[in-house]
Design an enzyme around this catalytic site. Sequence first.
Site, mmCIF file in Angstrom:
data_model
loop_
_atom_site.group_PDB
_atom_site.id
_atom_site.type_symbol
_atom_site.label_atom_id
_atom_site.label_comp_id
_atom_site.label_asym_id
_atom_site.label_seq_id
_atom_site.Cartn_x
_atom_site.Cartn_y
_atom_site.Cartn_z
ATOM 1 N N HIS A 1 0.826 -1.207 0.000
ATOM 2 C CA HIS A 1 0.000 0.000 0.000
ATOM 3 C C HIS A 1 0.859 1.255 0.000
ATOM 4 C CE1 HIS A 1 -3.826 -1.985 0.239
ATOM 5 N NE2 HIS A 1 -3.391 -2.728 1.230
ATOM 6 N N ARG B 1 -13.636 2.230 -6.566
ATOM 7 C CA ARG B 1 -13.529 1.197 -5.532
ATOM 8 C C ARG B 1 -14.464 1.531 -4.370
ATOM 9 N NH1 ARG B 1 -8.103 2.413 -7.087
ATOM 10 N NH2 ARG B 1 -7.059 0.665 -8.127
ATOM 11 N N ARG C 1 -17.525 -0.397 -8.815
ATOM 12 C CA ARG C 1 -17.401 -1.793 -8.392
ATOM 13 C C ARG C 1 -18.117 -1.972 -7.055
ATOM 14 N NH1 ARG C 1 -11.451 -4.026 -7.583
ATOM 15 N NH2 ARG C 1 -11.510 -2.713 -5.724
ATOM 16 N N GLU D 1 -11.016 -11.868 -12.824
ATOM 17 C CA GLU D 1 -9.782 -11.852 -12.027
ATOM 18 C C GLU D 1 -9.435 -13.217 -11.449
ATOM 19 O OE1 GLU D 1 -10.404 -8.930 -8.916
ATOM 20 O OE2 GLU D 1 -12.555 -9.292 -9.007
ATOM 21 N N ASN E 1 -4.230 -7.641 -11.234
ATOM 22 C CA ASN E 1 -3.495 -7.883 -9.987
ATOM 23 C C ASN E 1 -3.847 -9.245 -9.412
ATOM 24 O OD1 ASN E 1 -2.857 -5.227 -10.476
ATOM 25 N ND2 ASN E 1 -3.935 -4.399 -8.726
ATOM 26 N N ASP E 2 -5.145 -9.469 -9.224
ATOM 27 C CA ASP E 2 -5.576 -10.759 -8.675
ATOM 28 C C ASP E 2 -5.436 -11.882 -9.694
ATOM 29 O OD1 ASP E 2 -6.139 -10.502 -5.980
ATOM 30 O OD2 ASP E 2 -8.121 -9.652 -6.316
ATOM 31 N N ARG F 1 0.712 -11.573 -3.809
ATOM 32 C CA ARG F 1 1.237 -10.296 -4.300
ATOM 33 C C ARG F 1 1.607 -9.329 -3.177
ATOM 34 N NH1 ARG F 1 -2.940 -6.187 -5.398
ATOM 35 N NH2 ARG F 1 -5.000 -6.923 -4.793
ATOM 36 N N CYS G 1 -8.517 -3.101 -15.762
ATOM 37 C CA CYS G 1 -8.500 -2.070 -14.715
ATOM 38 C C CYS G 1 -7.430 -2.342 -13.663
ATOM 39 C CB CYS G 1 -9.869 -1.940 -14.051
ATOM 40 S SG CYS G 1 -10.389 -3.389 -13.118
#
Length: 548
Positions: free
Chosen positions: A188, A295, A331, A429, A452-453, A463, A500
């Site tokens: 983060h 998000r 989302r 994902e 990412n996922d 990750r 995305c």
Amino acid sequence: MKVYHGKSVFGGIAIGKTAVYQKSEQQVKRVKTEDSDGEWARYQAAREASIEQLGELYDKACREVGETNAAIFEIHQMMLEDDDYNESVENIIRTQQVNAEYAVAATGDNFSQMFAAMDDDYMRGRAADVKDISERVLNNLSGAGKTGVITDEPVIILADDLAPSETVQLDKDKVLSFVTVHGSTNSHTAILARTMAIPALIGTDIPLDETTDGVLAVVDGSDGTIYVDPDEETMALMQEKKRADEEKKALLQQLKGKENKTIDGKKIMLYANIGNIKDLAAVIQNDAGGIGLFRSEFLYLEKEDYPTEEEQFKVYKTAVETMAGKNVIIRTLDIGADKQCAYFNMEHEENPALGYRAIRICLTQTDVFKTQLRALFRASAYGKLSIMYPMITSLWEVRKIKEIVEEVKAELDEQGIAYGEPKQGIMIETPAAVMVSEDLAKEVDFFSIGTNDLTQYTLAVDRQNPKLDRFFDPHHPAILAMIRMVVENAHKAGIWAGICGELGADTSLTKEFLAMGVDELSVSAGSILPIRKIILETDLSQYGKDIK
């Protein structure tokens, strides 16, 4: 000249003096005192000063990195107002007749150990917060004031590591760059660095001592290098590179208002990712064509209890009105894994990334899901809003979502509440969603690939684990093949497919995504214009569509 290497988090060139970031480590002594009332009064004054400082930090962070990233300071304020914490400090002062410093340090240690021993991931995470607030109070008790880096001129910050809260606290006007010894590119803190647009390196093999503190240095974020006490030749090269970067940024501003279309006519939607409505200014400033990922879970993470339908409706309505007819893709709730929300009272899981999260929570706690859907459908009457559902793995989930949507619409009709007809899509994902994407495409209006996922689940790599950074390869042929398959299946069914995840902003792949037929890229606002430049300069007839 000394040269050190790390991993780049954000590009750009920074030239200036270094400053080693020192974490506060108070040496607290236990001192007997007869004046317990006086020590308690000292503590209360230090606590009030700490709460005031945290309020200032919250306001500053809201302006610079958005409300979501500022929430940590609200949490710290609440912890300092917690009765259990304060009663513990007072009890130690009065029963043991000791100084306030010792009582705060002892309370901080005790509470931190208590949180660290809990099963729940979210509560374990509070251990570091207790230490943080205790250090702040100790600083105010001792008169140490601010810790970290105090400087009158912009500097390159060197640190062992930086917590997200520490990164937010940095005065952007005084920070040219930051370089850390530890950290992960997927952490983060790294995401915050990209949000703040600060050239940054992590995992750097640099000593933190008098040889590197207060020395002229150059950070090259493009190749992950820091030059300490650079020679004349290196300095001249870096200054030229910095000038070229600044000219490039100025030229990018000329791309505002231009259509995202290749030389041979291929159009693509170029949207922005946001966490809350405070990010809308950056979206508009960088000329994004819409919001590709809002998000919404941060509405939940910022609250102490479930956000109401009205609270959510106001946020969604503001977003669609502000974007003035441009698409806003929101989302639905995506908590779980590394995004824990205490009031959901989720049980401890051995492997939360594969556990109770995202759509699985919504399809289990349908009352929470319906509240959000009502807010979304109501807001859709005020602009172009689309809804996107995360972590889909099978057809039955999509069909169950449709049933719940129909129930929500029936309720709104019965109550005479206006709503629009938002487009509804899903995130791809998981490998399972990729493999059944041909069937899923017949049920929805669009796909958005969460790279990412998808990378994490396809390669079986956590990750969030910095030890596995070298194994986390979003360029892996399997990932690119999956993206291609999803796009082809979407087009077969007559719907669009976008990306995305972080990979969407990887300019080394922009042309490949165009050649694959990707219809949309949703990226951080700062990446919009650099990607537009590549799109405008690309001729797919020359590049070739076969990229296997």
